[in-house]
Design a protein around this motif. Structure first.
Motif, mmCIF file in Angstrom:
data_model
loop_
_atom_site.group_PDB
_atom_site.id
_atom_site.type_symbol
_atom_site.label_atom_id
_atom_site.label_comp_id
_atom_site.label_asym_id
_atom_site.label_seq_id
_atom_site.Cartn_x
_atom_site.Cartn_y
_atom_site.Cartn_z
ATOM 1 N N ALA A 13 54.722 39.489 66.730
ATOM 2 C CA ALA A 13 54.188 38.429 65.869
ATOM 3 C C ALA A 13 54.642 38.614 64.428
ATOM 4 O O ALA A 13 54.976 37.639 63.735
ATOM 5 C CB ALA A 13 52.665 38.415 65.939
ATOM 6 N N ALA A 14 54.676 39.860 63.950
ATOM 7 C CA ALA A 14 55.118 40.128 62.582
ATOM 8 C C ALA A 14 56.573 39.716 62.400
ATOM 9 O O ALA A 14 56.948 39.139 61.367
ATOM 10 C CB ALA A 14 54.937 41.608 62.254
ATOM 11 N N ALA A 15 57.401 39.993 63.399
ATOM 12 C CA ALA A 15 58.813 39.620 63.322
ATOM 13 C C ALA A 15 58.984 38.108 63.287
ATOM 14 O O ALA A 15 59.814 37.577 62.531
ATOM 15 C CB ALA A 15 59.573 40.208 64.508
ATOM 16 N N VAL A 16 58.202 37.407 64.087
ATOM 17 C CA VAL A 16 58.271 35.939 64.097
ATOM 18 C C VAL A 16 57.852 35.381 62.744
ATOM 19 O O VAL A 16 58.496 34.467 62.207
ATOM 20 C CB VAL A 16 57.373 35.371 65.225
ATOM 21 C CG1 VAL A 16 57.215 33.864 65.077
ATOM 22 C CG2 VAL A 16 57.971 35.705 66.591
ATOM 23 N N GLN A 17 56.791 35.947 62.180
ATOM 24 C CA GLN A 17 56.285 35.445 60.904
ATOM 25 C C GLN A 17 57.298 35.627 59.792
ATOM 26 O O GLN A 17 57.592 34.697 59.038
ATOM 27 C CB GLN A 17 54.979 36.160 60.548
ATOM 28 C CG GLN A 17 53.833 35.813 61.469
ATOM 29 C CD GLN A 17 52.579 35.405 60.708
ATOM 30 O OE1 GLN A 17 52.537 35.456 59.499
ATOM 31 N NE2 GLN A 17 51.577 34.994 61.434
ATOM 32 N N ILE A 18 57.847 36.823 59.649
ATOM 33 C CA ILE A 18 58.761 37.057 58.527
ATOM 34 C C ILE A 18 60.059 36.265 58.712
ATOM 35 O O ILE A 18 60.653 35.797 57.729
ATOM 36 C CB ILE A 18 59.039 38.571 58.335
ATOM 37 C CG1 ILE A 18 59.654 38.815 56.960
ATOM 38 C CG2 ILE A 18 59.896 39.129 59.449
ATOM 39 C CD1 ILE A 18 58.773 38.428 55.787
ATOM 40 N N LYS A 19 60.486 36.078 59.950
ATOM 41 C CA LYS A 19 61.687 35.268 60.176
ATOM 42 C C LYS A 19 61.448 33.826 59.747
ATOM 43 O O LYS A 19 62.318 33.192 59.126
ATOM 44 C CB LYS A 19 62.089 35.322 61.652
ATOM 45 C CG LYS A 19 63.378 34.550 61.944
ATOM 46 C CD LYS A 19 63.789 34.686 63.401
ATOM 47 C CE LYS A 19 65.087 33.917 63.667
ATOM 48 N NZ LYS A 19 65.505 34.041 65.102
#
Length: 582
Positions: free
Chosen positions: A429-435
């Motif tokens: 989820a963190a990776a999706v958000q920052i992307k």
């Protein structure tokens, strides 16, 4: 035919009433659907009576009617759930501003919440159009817009969309209904500015985003020396129309005569535009020109203080020099006008860098008291709270900031960091958000730097290296020294070279100037003892990035007595007055 005539008349009357009383769109949708169902029922009855020659409703007839109503009602319910009224803010953002959708979606919690109607007393001040014919004069119309926005942000109980989000729509002919949905406001103020010599014409109009109706409009032809009076008239007209009570009574001035010199004001407006674009050094120069022309210009001194406080973050000045200059400018601003919130914000930023936590807390709380709805003040206070280890309260303040500035890349990136540190989001989820935030804000140096930190903690090293290169390109620096650090963290075979570069390379001197940032990379390069020594030695010198201390990267040494001793030297964690201990 009688039924059609009746239905048409009813729709016309209902449309007028709905517009006057701002009924939700769903009411008209429901009415229209019911009339369509009624028409089908009327046709069935006419056919049935015509075929059978009966004048009374039978059981079969009633069954037919019930069947039509059940099917039609089910369809209405289905479309009501998936139609425009149920569209959430991220979906609306996609329609209006493709990049905006990423920021809005990334700034929301993982669990969906129903879309609520915008508060009636809410407004976005869209960028006024520059009608001078010369794009170089955009700074003037943008600055007038920002001054009106700032004036309205002082009004209690009035929600005002922040500059970053409002200016995302600059130069775009968007459907105002969608603008209202994205920014969560019920009204927008738009207009134009035409400057010629020492004269200016300003037009302004207030529009209801739900109905599209014009609530108010006016045109002003004035001398430049009267520009503040015009801004005050516009701001007061808005509060009157939205029926917002001014603190201090209706006679209160929202926009004071800040300077009597049009040239000083002109340089100030140039500085606002440059600072918003994070051309920080150029903004400092513009504000310095303004205060040199008019040394009594409090707002220009406060803006100069904020810009000077930002210089070290962009590698444009030594921290100690920038801090000292910023505090002098802030003190000058507050001596001239103790109600300039930005002066306290600048003080809070510098005091945080100097680890004077109680002073920073006091200054930022004072700014919040003066400007409780200002997204920048909320953002700075959230960063302070994160820095001193008050992570949960920081997230609360970030959410408040994003309510007013939903398209802010800075706030969205900080929020992504906090949710990751607090384990609200897992790695995926963190990776999706920052992307998503990167897609929305490809030109933001802060967002790219935040992405580097998050990707390193996620062990997504190729992405971290890519963001390191992007940040170097934006900052105009050689990327190789920074990317070597990422490769050294990822690959033990390159670690020795990476450590040597971190400790000796002139290209990495900026990392060594801040003890926390220096230690952050050392600990990830497996230099545990060296990281602890750097923290201990640099604990008294201040840091611009105390937020890093709460990242998972420091978990391997978090329980080490030397780490706890370094935190104690820094006065961390700090508990603000009246807050629960972290």
């Amino acid at each position: 035919m009688a039924y059609v005539a009746f239905a048409f008349a009813l729709i016309q009357v209902a449309d007028v009433v709905a517009g006057s009383y701002h009924w939700p769109d769903g009411v008209m949708h429901l009415l229209f659907g019911l009339l369509v169902l009624g028409f089908i029922v009327a046709l069935l009855l006419a056919w049935y009576h015509g075929e059978q020659g009966r004048q009374q409703a039978s059981g079969t007839e009633l069954l037919l009617i019930a069947l039509v109503l059940a099917v039609g009602g089910g369809l209405l319910w289905r479309f009501a759930r998936v139609g425009p009224a149920g569209t959430d803010i991220a979906s609306a953002a996609t329609l209006v501003h493709p990049a905006a959708s990423s920021t809005v979606a990334a700034s929301r919690a993982a669990e969906p919440t129903p879309a609520a109607e915008a508060p009636a007393k809410s407004i976005a001040v869209l960028p006024f159009v520059n009608m001078s014919g010369d794009p170089k004069n955009d700074y003037f119309s943008d600055g007038i817009t920002e001054e009106i926005l700032d004036a309205l942000a002082q009004v209690p109980h009035l929600k005002v969309a922040a500059r970053t989000s409002a200016f995302a729509f600059k130069g775009k002919s968007e459907d105002l209904r969608k603008v209202g949905e994205v920014l969560d406001v019920a009204t927008v103020l738009e207009g134009s500015v035409q400057k010629s010599g020492d004269e200016v014409r300003i037009t302004a109009q207030l529009i209801d985003t739900r109905s599209g109706y014009h609530l108010w409009s006016e045109k002003y032809d004035r001398k430049l020396t009267s520009i503040f009076a015009v801004e005050d008239e516009i701001s007061k007209a808005i509060t009157d129309k939205l029926q917002v009570q001014l603190a201090g009574g209706s006679g209160r001035t929202l926009v004071a005569q800040k300077t009597n010199d049009p040239l000083a004001h002109d340089f100030y407006l140039r500085g606002l535009t440059l600072l918003a674009a994070r051309s920080v050094s150029e903004a400092v120069n513009a504000f310095q020109q303004a205060v040199s022309i008019d040394p009594s210009y409090a707002q220009a001194w406060a803006s100069l203080a904020e810009a000077q406080a930002l210089l070290p973050a962009y590698g444009l000045d030594a921290t100690q020099i920038a801090n000292a200059n910023s505090l002098k400018s802030a003190q000058r601003a507050l001596a001239l006008d103790p109600n300039v919130a930005l002066g306290y914000v600048a003080q809070g930023m510098v005091y945080s860098n100097q680890m004077r936590w109680a002073d920073a807390d006091h200054a930022l709380r004072h700014a919040l008291a003066l400007a409780p709805g200002d997204a920048e003040v909320l953002n700075q206070y959230a960063q302070f709270l994160e820095g001193v280890g008050q992570l949960e309260p920081a997230l609360v303040e970030l959410d408040r900031a994003l309510q007013r500035d939903p398209l802010s890349g800075t706030s969205a990136a900080i929020r992504a960091q906090l949710r990751f540190i607090l384990h609200r989001d897992d790695a995926a989820a963190a990776a999706v958000q920052i992307k998503a935030i990167l897609v929305a804000h490809p030109e933001s140096l802060f967002v790219h730097r935040s992405a580097i930190l998050i990707y390193l903690n996620l062990h997504r090293y190729p992405e971290a290296e890519a963001q390191s290169r992007a940040a170097s390109a934006l900052n105009g620096t050689d990327p190789e020294a920074k990317t070597l650090l990422v490769r050294g963290i990822a690959d033990a075979a390159q670690r020795t070279r990476a450590v040597q570069s971190l400790e000796t390379s002139p290209a990495n001197a900026d990392l060594r100037h801040d003890a926390v940032l220096h230690a952050y990379f050392l600990i990830q390069l497996s230099e545990r003892d060296r990281a602890l020594a750097v923290l201990d030695d640099g604990a008294a010198n201040g840091t611009a990035l105390p937020q890093l201390l709460w990242f998972p990267a420091f978990d391997p040494i978090r329980n080490d007595p030397r780490f706890k001793a370094a935190l104690k030297k820094m006065g961390l964690p700090y508990t603000p007055v009246g807050a629960a201990k972290p």
